[in-house]
Design an enzyme around this catalytic site. Structure first.
Site: not given
Ligand code: GLN
Ligand code: ZN
Length: 759
Positions: A15, A697
């Protein structure tokens, strides 16, 4: 018979991409270091593909964030709010488009949404009146140079203009985004003219062709592609389609001046015959036979027949062998998995292994030496097919005796509602939450220690009980009507269940990009699924033992578990989904037997599983809804079943939502100002609804009046007797301070409207 790849995972085996971009955002790495890691990854991945036998490697599939964002940058489609005026889109503007500015009052990011029915998210292009498009990035040209200098045979890749505009949105009111098509195509022409000198093929991705398209849009394909083909000459265009069949647009496609078409033959094998019958002689066919979206070995004997059939009609020269779609959606390298059961591992292929498969298939189809790898593949499939690891006679037996009445509650909603009202004694407009509470650093630490075995099971359970007690106490203080235990024990709503179900396995490095630097490691369903023991009863039981208020049990639904896992490909999805449904059904029954009278079964992924074409929706929704009902319908009338979905588009599937027959559904609604409720009103949705009254959110705390107004609006569409009050979604990404403040206001707002209604 060339092999080629549509795209390769970008993140790197360790990654690296995630690490370098996140370090760059923090200021720990500079632009040169960022660029250098990108270069290393590209060169390493081209080399991997070439070594494994991919003849044409893709260029331009690499991205520091997202390929649609790259296309926006390439065309200079930068929204005005970023104040960009330069010649080329710089790194800072690029990442601001992706992520916005941090801090309050900063510029917001561009919207992000799911790439077709995958779990990958792309940045939604924005179109406004008066926008200009011109080459504004050198990325693709630099990368082409880089690959050619390194000696690779390449194929540049771009999202096509129809997909780019079709997946974008107009931000000027009354403006039709398609009005920009000609201007966008002119810029594409300039891009292709620059690429055209340097390679034989250019891949233009138009996955949007798998969907239904308006005739006005379809009519423009031919003139647009005439322009593009002309610009690209002498390079040839490969029109790449995936995620579904495109034979319904055969009449359009065969008229296009492209030199090749790529088909997804994993998702839509049936379209091959249509194309073999009427593909114009000047076109080559790229056969997407290796599943780019799953982790299993291709079944070579079966696929080889397909390739041979195509080659018989078209000749080897007009055939290319490819994965079904970009390998972006599959993990990188199986060799890294040392923990997997060797027998199961032998059935798998990740991106690197899939490249080898392309090579072997092409060799075999040309009768070149591929006997040994073919034999190995055959053996792996034989072992898999007959493996006792996969087949659980008990599950198969149980599935065979599923009857329609198992998918139906005993009484209709009206009768149930009465019994439930009596039993639960809830006030009008009852308040609740969606399940998760803030996942504090402390919670994550305890979970990790438990997972690593650093603390023993008893200590772990005690720690979790502590978090549950804290959540319960807070909810009591807030005066919420239906409590939850808070989901502290769950890292992820699918992984948590997968880990406790038979038939599941897990990778240690099987990362797949979800968005930007975010990667997920989807669990893998390899065999028959069943539930050996209760999965949630302990936690919910503890919550119940410390409060007199009703506690809602929390489960993830079968469609969502299916959708967010890698799924076995040796049986239809519906069959796997039914097995999961039976496992969830067992849990529901155990919860009910344990005295839990409200059970929520989340299905946030129901909508994203919709097939690309509308005519296929019914079949999917039929079995999806049936599986939900199979999981939910075993309970007595007095047990209340909830479900939850976190999006706002219900218009076109409302009848199916109703068919789920949950007693209560909670949905996202605050961001659309309750507009979505219209669908529920128009349809006269018969059961209870909890439209979210605040957006979870963002950390913003809405005040009492704002939420009260939303509740009043909801009352105008759905009778108050059938309304619940809750946030839009779970609160796990929030902090406690804002959560307490917002929930206190929510409870007050509900009380306020309740009083008004009594008057
Ligand atoms: N119960 C889950 C939660 O609250 C639901 C999450 C979701 O809908 N994605 O976290
Ligand atoms: Zn949600």
């Amino acid at each position: 018979m060339l092999t080629h790849n549509l795209g390769f995972p970008r993140i790197g085996i360790d990654r690296e991409l995630k690490k370098v971009t996140e370090a760059f955002w923090k200021g720990d790495k500079d632009e040169a270091e960022l660029a250098e890691t990108g270069r290393e990854l590209r060169l390493r991945h081209w080399e991997l593909q070439r070594k494994r036998g991919v003849d044409l490697v893709p260029v331009g599939d690499f991205s520091f964030y997202d390929h649609m964002l790259d296309m926006a940058a390439l065309l200079g489609a930068v929204p005005e709010r970023y104040g960009w005026t330069g010649r080329y889109v710089d790194v800072s503007t690029y990442f601001r488009m992706a992520r916005g500015d941090s801090g309050t009052g900063g510029t917001t990011a561009m919207e992000m949404t799911k790439w077709f029915d995958t779990n990958y998210h792309y940045i939604v292009p924005e179109f406004h009146r008066g926008q200009k498009f011109f080459i504004s990035s050198t990325k693709i040209f630099d990368e082409v140079r880089e690959a050619l200098d390194a000696g690779y045979k390449i194929k540049p890749v771009l999202p096509g203009p129809f997909t780019f505009i079709g997946l974008g949105k107009s931000v000027s009111s009354g403006f039709d985004k398609w009005d920009h098509l000609d201007a966008v195509v002119a810029a594409y022409g300039d891009i292709l003219a620059l690429l055209g000198q340097q390679c034989e093929w250019i891949q233009v991705d138009e996955p949007i062709l798998a969907q239904d398209l308006e005739p006005e849009v379809l009519d423009r394909f031919k003139p647009v592609y005439e322009r593009l083909a002309q610009a690209a000459a002498p390079s040839k265009l490969l029109l790449a389609t995936y995620f579904g069949g495109v034979d319904h647009h055969m009449d359009i496609i065969r008229e296009l001046p492209v030199a090749g078409v790529h088909l997804d033959l994993v998702r839509a094998p049936g379209q091959l015959d249509v194309f073999l019958e009427s593909l114009p002689e000047v076109m080559a066919l790229s056969l997407g036979v290796v599943d780019g979206r799953n982790v299993w070995k291709v079944e070579m004997d079966r696929v080889l027949k397909l390739i041979r059939k195509a080659a018989d009609v078209l000749g080897n020269d007009r055939i290319m062998v490819a994965p079904s779609c970009s390998l972006l959606h599959s993990p990188l390298d199986l060799e890294r998995e040392s923990e997997l059961d060797g027998r199961i591992k032998n059935w798998m292929a990740f991106a690197v292994q899939k490249c080898t498969e392309l090579h072997v298939l092409s060799m075999a189809a040309q009768d070149l030496n591929a006997v040994e790898p073919m034999r190995q593949n055959r053996r792996a499939w034989q072992e898999r097919r007959h493996s006792p690891l996969i087949h659980d006679p008990a599950v198969e037996k149980r599935l065979a005796v599923v009857t329609p009445d198992m998918t139906r509650r005993t009484s209709p909603y009206e009768t149930r509602a009465e019994v439930q009202r009596e039993k639960l004694g809830l006030p009008l407009l009852p308040t609740t939450t969606i399940g998760s509470f803030p996942q504090t650093a402390e919670i994550r630490k305890a979970r990790l220690a438990g997972k690593r075995g650093e603390i023993d099971a008893k200590v772990y359970v005690e720690a979790m009980h502590g978090f549950i007690a804290d959540a319960v106490k807070r909810q009591e203080e807030l005066g919420l009507d239906v409590l939850v235990h808070g989901e502290a024990e769950r890292n992820d709503m699918v992984e948590y269940f997968g880990q406790q179900l038979d038939g599941y396995c897990f990778t240690s490095n099987g990362w797949v990009q979800s968005y930007g630097s975010r990667c997920v490691k989807p669990p893998i369903i390899f065999g028959d699924v069943s539930r050996p023991a209760p999965m949630t009863v302990e936690w919910i039981g503890h919550a119940r033992s410390i409060t007199d208020k009703p506690v809602k049990g929390m489960l993830t639904g079968p469609v969502t578990i299916l959708q967010w896992s890698f799924v076995r490909d040796d049986q239809p999805r519906v069959q796997t989904c039914r097995q999961i449904a039976l496992a969830v059904r067992d849990e529901v029954l155990d919860l009910e037997a344990g005295g839990v009278s409200i059970i929520q079964i989340d299905e946030p992924a129901l909508r994203e599983g919709l097939p690309p074409r509308r005519r296929d929706w019914k079949e999917y929704l039929e079995w999806g809804v049936e599986c939900f009902r199979l999981s939910a319908s075993s309970v007595r009338d007095e047990t209340q079943i909830h479900t939850h979905m976190c999006y706002a588009e219900f218009n076109d599937i409302i009848e199916w939502i109703a068919a789920m027959d949950a007693d209560v559904i909670s949905i996202e609604a605050s961001r659309s100002n309750m507009e979505l409720l219209e669908a529920f009103g128009r349809f006269e949705y018969p059961n209870e609804v909890g439209p979210g009254v605040y957006d979870i959110h963002s950390p913003r705390v809405p005040d009492v009046d704002e939420m009260a107004e939303l509740i009043r609006r909801a009352c105008r569409v759905v009778p108050a007797e059938r309304l619940w009050v809750n946030p839009d979604c779970g609160l796990k990404t929030r902090a406690w301070t804002e959560t307490m403040a917002a929930l206190a206001n929510m409870v007050e707002a509900a009380a306020m409207v309740r009083n008004e209604l009594k008057r």
